[in-house]
Structure formats: C-alpha cells, structure tokens
Write an enzyme that holds these catalytic residues in place. Structure first.
Site, mmCIF file in Angstrom:
data_model
loop_
_atom_site.group_PDB
_atom_site.id
_atom_site.type_symbol
_atom_site.label_atom_id
_atom_site.label_comp_id
_atom_site.label_asym_id
_atom_site.label_seq_id
_atom_site.Cartn_x
_atom_site.Cartn_y
_atom_site.Cartn_z
ATOM 1 N N GLU A 374 0.300 48.069 -9.089
ATOM 2 C CA GLU A 374 -0.083 46.677 -8.793
ATOM 3 C C GLU A 374 0.031 46.394 -7.289
ATOM 4 O O GLU A 374 -0.704 45.572 -6.750
ATOM 5 C CB GLU A 374 0.781 45.691 -9.589
ATOM 6 C CG GLU A 374 0.709 45.843 -11.110
ATOM 7 C CD GLU A 374 -0.586 45.322 -11.759
ATOM 8 O OE1 GLU A 374 -1.579 45.099 -11.033
ATOM 9 O OE2 GLU A 374 -0.591 45.152 -12.993
ATOM 10 N N ASN A 434 -7.400 41.097 -11.914
ATOM 11 C CA ASN A 434 -7.589 41.959 -13.078
ATOM 12 C C ASN A 434 -8.220 43.298 -12.691
ATOM 13 O O ASN A 434 -8.607 44.086 -13.554
ATOM 14 C CB ASN A 434 -8.476 41.220 -14.091
ATOM 15 C CG ASN A 434 -7.879 41.218 -15.477
ATOM 16 O OD1 ASN A 434 -8.421 41.858 -16.374
ATOM 17 N ND2 ASN A 434 -6.774 40.530 -15.674
ATOM 18 N N HIS A 453 2.433 50.199 -18.084
ATOM 19 C CA HIS A 453 1.285 49.391 -17.677
ATOM 20 C C HIS A 453 0.671 49.922 -16.373
ATOM 21 O O HIS A 453 -0.555 50.083 -16.266
ATOM 22 C CB HIS A 453 1.767 47.948 -17.500
ATOM 23 C CG HIS A 453 0.720 46.992 -17.022
ATOM 24 N ND1 HIS A 453 -0.349 46.586 -17.782
ATOM 25 C CD2 HIS A 453 0.585 46.350 -15.830
ATOM 26 C CE1 HIS A 453 -1.086 45.738 -17.095
ATOM 27 N NE2 HIS A 453 -0.549 45.574 -15.903
#
Ligand SMILES: NC(=O)c1ccc[n+]([C@@H]2O[C@H](COP(=O)([O-])OP(=O)(O)OC[C@H]3O[C@@H](n4cnc5c(N)ncnc54)[C@H](O)[C@@H]3O)[C@@H](O)[C@H]2O)c1
Ligand SMILES: O=C(O)C(=O)C[C@@H](O)[C@H](O)[C@H](O)COP(=O)(O)O
Length: 549
Positions: A374, A434, A453
């Site tokens: 991320e 996203n 994730h």
C-alpha cells in the site's frame, strides 16, 4: 584516571538519552549509553536479550558495560534504568557526578506509551510503573549526588537544570563536539499530525505519527464517555489488556474484546460477538470504541462502531504498516462475506488515529512487507518520492529500523488523507486508492482470505500496470518499474494462470463495477491515476498473461 563528566541514571523513558545528548552537545564532549553498548556488542535488542536469556543474564552484561564505561569514558554517560539494582555498580558510582532524572508514574505511563520494545512494561503499565518506581527510587537516590525532576519539562529545560546543578563541579570542554554527539537527535521525538476530513459533513480528525502517543488517547476519548471497549487481535493480547487496564485506571469502565487475528476477524460472526460484548457492558452512544491492531482489526472495529446504535465514536490505533498508511485512515470499515471482500461495510471515520511506530517492532517481517504494497501504491498513484526512497535501499525499507520508515509512513498517510478528505464516500476520486485492488480482492477471495492483503494487492498492481500498458495508457518504463520495485522488497508478482476464469468471476462483484461493466484503476503515467471502463476481454486476458504462471 578518565571519568565521565556526568552520569545520568533514572527509569526507562525518562529521557536520559535525549537529555544526555543535549548535555554532551552543550559541554562539547561525547555521549555514551550503556544500553547502546550492550546492543552493539550483542547484536540484539535489549528486549531480545530479555526474551532469549532472561533478566539476570542481561543484568550481568549491564554490570560489565557500566564498569567499562565508567573506567574509559570522559563525556556524558547514561545508564540503563535497572543498572542501579546492582550493589557493586552503586558502589562504583560513588565519587562520580551522578544525576538522577526522576518522573512520576503518570508521566512515565504517558511517555512510554505502547512501546512494546520496553520489556518490563508489556502489561498493565500503570501498576507496573508504580511497583518499579517504589522498588527503585531509593536506589537511584542512594547512587545520585543530585536529583532533577523531569515532569512537565522539555529536554532542554532538564538539560539546563542538570548543568545548573553541576555548575560548581564541571566546566565545558573547549574544542570540537565529539563525533558521538548527534545534535539532530537532541530534541524530543517529534509527532507528525496529519489532518483528515472536515468536508462534506464529515468531522475532521487527525492522524498522529510518532512514539509514545498513549497520552493522547484520554484526550481523544474525552469526558463524555463512561465506557471504553478495546477491540484487539489475539496477537496483541498483552497490548489490549494493558490499554484496558490503563483506561480503567483513568476511571473509565473499560472492557477488552479479543478477536481472531487477520481476516478471520472480518466476519459477521465476529462482529456479532463484539455487538454482544458491547450490549453486555451497557455501551451507550456517548461511549467510545478503540480498535488496536492491523487493518483487519481496525476494519472490524470501525464496522462495529458504525453499526452499534447506528454509530458510536471510535479511535484507531493501527499497529501494522498497512493499517497505519491505509486501513485506519479514511473511514472505510467493513467485513468480508463468502461472496467477496469487504462486501458489507460503512463509511464511518474515526475520531482520531494514533500511529505509534514502536508497535511495528514486533510485527513479523512478512506482515511488514505486506504493508509496503500500500506504501508503493501511494507512490505510483500520487507521490513518486516514496518509490525513490524504497529503490534507494529496498532492504532498509523492509524493516522498522530503516532510515526512511517514518517518512514513508507519513508520505503514504498524506496521500490517503488528501484523497479521502476530498471524497469520503468514493463518489469519484477516491477510487484511485483502489489501484491494484480489483484483481487483488479477487485473489483474496480465491484464497478464502488466507493470503495477506498486501501480497494480493502487489499482484493486482502488476496486473493493473500491464493492463495500462496494453491499453496504450502507460509507458513501458513506469510499467516495468512496478515489477522492479515490488520485487525488490519481496512482494509477489505472479498468480496461477489457470485461475483466470474464477478471478474474472470474482471481479464482477468489485465495488467499482456498474452493472455488467468492469472498471479498473490504471495509470496514464506516473502519479496519473485514471479509470479504465469495460476493457476488451482480450486485453484483460493478455494482461493476465503477464501475471499468470
Ligand atoms: N479500510 C481501508 O481503507 C483498508 C485499507 C487497506 C487495507 N484494508 C484491510 O486491512 C487488512 C489488512 O491489514 P494488515 O495488513 O494490517 O493485516 P492484519 O490486520 O491481518 O494483521 C496482520 C497480522 O499481524 C498481527 N499484528 C498486528 N499488529 C501487530 C504487531 N504490532 N505485532 C505483531 N503482530 C501484529 C495481526 O493480528 C495479524 O495476525 C485487510 O483486511 C484489508 O482489506 C482496509
Ligand atoms: O480507502 C480506500 O478507498 C481504498 O480503496 C483503500 C484500499 O487500499 C483498501 O483495501 C480498501 O479497503 C478497499 O476498499 P473496497 O471498497 O475496494 O473494498
């Protein structure tokens, strides 16, 4: 005989190193710390020595380190908090200029906060501090020639008080500052505050990044709350209990609600278990929920807060890189269902987010690296300096001890804060967050939520880059950069080729889909995110051809 110009003693967290470095700077001499000597000699942290060999073994090392430093160091010397427990060490200190830096229990709890690296204070910090202080205060006073109270004072004030007290005995040394002195460290660890929200009817809040942030929790909870529920994962049982006990000590009716680790917590059953615990504790609309843990825990805690009584205040204390830079910020809360990732949820921003960087020290490396996905996402969609920092030293980026850890986290949070502040409910711009998630979530579902994730998102970003390239939107260099930077920190790029039909099916329930129209976030260039609607199925398959193995 050489002797330290001054020896600092006192409890852990009182600020011996910060004050010691300030003093060394002002006296134009060197600074030395026996804990640092031990860590350097052993190649392990103090916490690891405690865990591996026990306190007695550490004390033996400490006694020897103090003996050596007292005999050989002429600058400012700081001793570990427990050094004075040893009678020989206390005897050796006689005749030296020894200053006891003192603080009261409240100040100690506030300063050491959630710092899991302090081995003696993992559980119930207030009670343990009181016992520790009572056991040691007399020994500090016995060994010291001067006591300087630090409560409510800045390190600069404390250093000045020490100099004033010692003025009759010591004189500044002329000449160059010692190379061991690091003036840039001679200030209290700064806390970065990032403002979020405040538009479109959402309450503004702050994300704090730094160390020892526990003192902020009471202020965030506020005085209207009578009850506080702390939701934490199994892996953070001690931290959860420490927080609960601390809040109970502040007068709140505090309960700890332990939930499973990782994605197993993001289920309707676990949410129902939390609702039951809240109901049984009589949790009302003025009470406050605290979610401490990784992104799975903060997603669940936020969702429970959003749904209990149609919405109560909650505070996030993220303890993983991923939760700090992404999950805990922005108010997307939710749980998974068998049909897809995060399919049930709500936009319910927290009242505040406390990112205590010390929490990252206990994070397993694979979970740490997962969070970098991320961070890298934030680099590609908005802040390429993030990519430069990682590429300069990918190995360092994989550990909390890396030189750019705080900067990488703060930069990533700023990207997220900027986006969600302008579009809380994903009416448009927020979709860029996203990036990589359309395929990433499809992989997570395919793996029954057993994958990390970040690993799935890394593959998803590789796919999005290839899709952008094949759709004629993204240049080769930026597309290739995805592979190199993700790979350099150890994130995966590939997934099973034969799974494409299932992944395609899974992607249909992605929240960006509109009817039968699949939509993907792609890049039109570095830091130029855009949406690609209804790509040709042949292009999708070709892009997956680069990812599948
Ligand atoms: N809401 C959002 O905007 C958003 C954004 C990104 C990701 N997410 C969600 O976040 C989740 C992933 O979060 P994650 O990567 O933090 O994983 P995680 O929450 O599953 O945490 C990983 C593991 O580390 C443990 N752990 C947490 N902190 C620890 C610590 N300090 N020391 C030791 N162990 C610790 C956890 O209990 C868990 O077992 C996913 O469910 C994802 O969908 C949400
Ligand atoms: O905050 C957002 O918006 C994001 O999309 C951030 C993502 O990193 C995160 O994984 C989020 O939970 C995904 O949301 P979803 O709506 O696709 O489930």
């Amino acid at each position: 005989m050489s002797a330290p110009v001054v020896v600092l003693i006192g409890p852990m967290g009182v600020g011996k190193s910060t004050v010691g470095r300030l003093l060394a700077d002002r006296l134009g001499t060197g600074y030395r710390d026996t804990d640092e000597d031990i860590v350097t000699a052993q190649g392990r942290s103090v916490a690891d020595i405690f865990v591996d060999e026990g306190e007695a073994a550490f004390r033996a090392l400490e006694k020897e380190a103090v003996r050596t430093a007292l005999a050989g160091h002429r600058g400012v010397l700081a001793l570990g908090g427990g050094a004075v427990l040893d009678a020989d060490t206390r005897a050796r200190l006689a005749g030296h200029h020894v200053v006891y830096l003192s603080m009261d229990v409240e100040e100690a709890v506030k300063r050491t906060g959630l710092n899991a690296a302090r081995p003696l204070l993992a559980v119930n910090p207030r009670k343990q501090w009181r016992e520790l202080m009572e056991a040691r205060r007399g020994l500090y006073e016995e060994a010291a020639s001067v006591t300087v109270a630090t409560d409510g004072r800045t390190p600069e004030d404390v250093a000045q008080a020490v100099l004033d007290a010692l003025a009759p005995h010591i004189a500044p040394t002329a000449g160059e500052p010692s190379p061991q002195t690091r003036p840039e460290d001679a200030v209290a660890d700064p806390v970065t505050r990032i403002a979020v929200g405040g538009s479109a009817g959402s309450e503004p809040y702050e994300v704090l990044v730094g160390h020892q942030l526990l003192g902020e929790l009471g202020t965030l909870i506020g005085t209207a709350a009578q009850r506080v529920a702390v939701i934490h994962p199994e892996a953070l049982a001690e931290t959860g209990e420490a927080l609960r006990a601390d809040l109970a000590g502040q007068g709140y009716e505090a309960v700890a609600i332990q939930v499973p680790n990782a994605e197993e917590a993001k289920t309707a059953e676990v949410a129902a278990y939390c609702w039951k615990a809240l109901g049984q504790s009589g949790f009302t609309r003025t009470d406050v929920l605290v979610g401490v843990g990784g992104g799975a825990t903060t997603d669940l805690a936020g969702f429970v807060a959003a749904t209990w009584l149609r919405g109560v205040r909650w505070i996030a204390i993220p303890t993983t890189v991923l939760a700090m830079v992404d999950a805990a910020v922005g108010g997307k809360t939710g749980i998974n269902t068998a049909e897809g990732k995060n399919l049930v949820g709500s936009f319910h921003p927290p009242a505040g987010v406390l990112c205590d960087l010390a929490a990252l020290e206990s994070l397993p490396v694979n979970d740490y690296v997962s969070g970098l996905a991320e961070v890298i996402k934030a680099g590609f969609i908005a802040d390429p300096v993030i990519l430069d920092l990682i590429e300069a030293d990918p190995d360092a980026a994989r550990t909390p001890a890396g030189p750019h850890t705080a900067e990488l986290i703060v930069r990533s949070i700023r990207v997220k804060a900027d986006v969600v502040s302008s579009d809380l409910k994903e009416a448009g711009r927020r979709e860029i967050l996203n990036y990589g998630h359309t395929l990433g979530h499809a992989i997570e579902k395919n793996e029954r939520y057993k994958w990390r994730h970040g690993a799935a998102v890394a593959i998803g970003m590789h796919f999005a880059a290839e899709l952008g390239r094949l759709a004629g939107r993204l240049d080769d260099a930026t597309a290739d950069r995805h592979r190199s930077v993700l790979e350099s920190v150890g994130l995966p790029l590939h997934y099973r080729h034969d799974q494409w039909p299932r992944l395609l099916e899974n992607m249909k329930v992605d929240k960006k889909s509109r009817g039968d129209l699949l939509r993907f976030v792609v890049l039109d260039g570095l830091a130029k995110p855009a949406v690609l609607e209804g790509p040709d199925p042949a292009v999708l398959l070709a892009a997956y051809g680069e990812v599948g193995e």
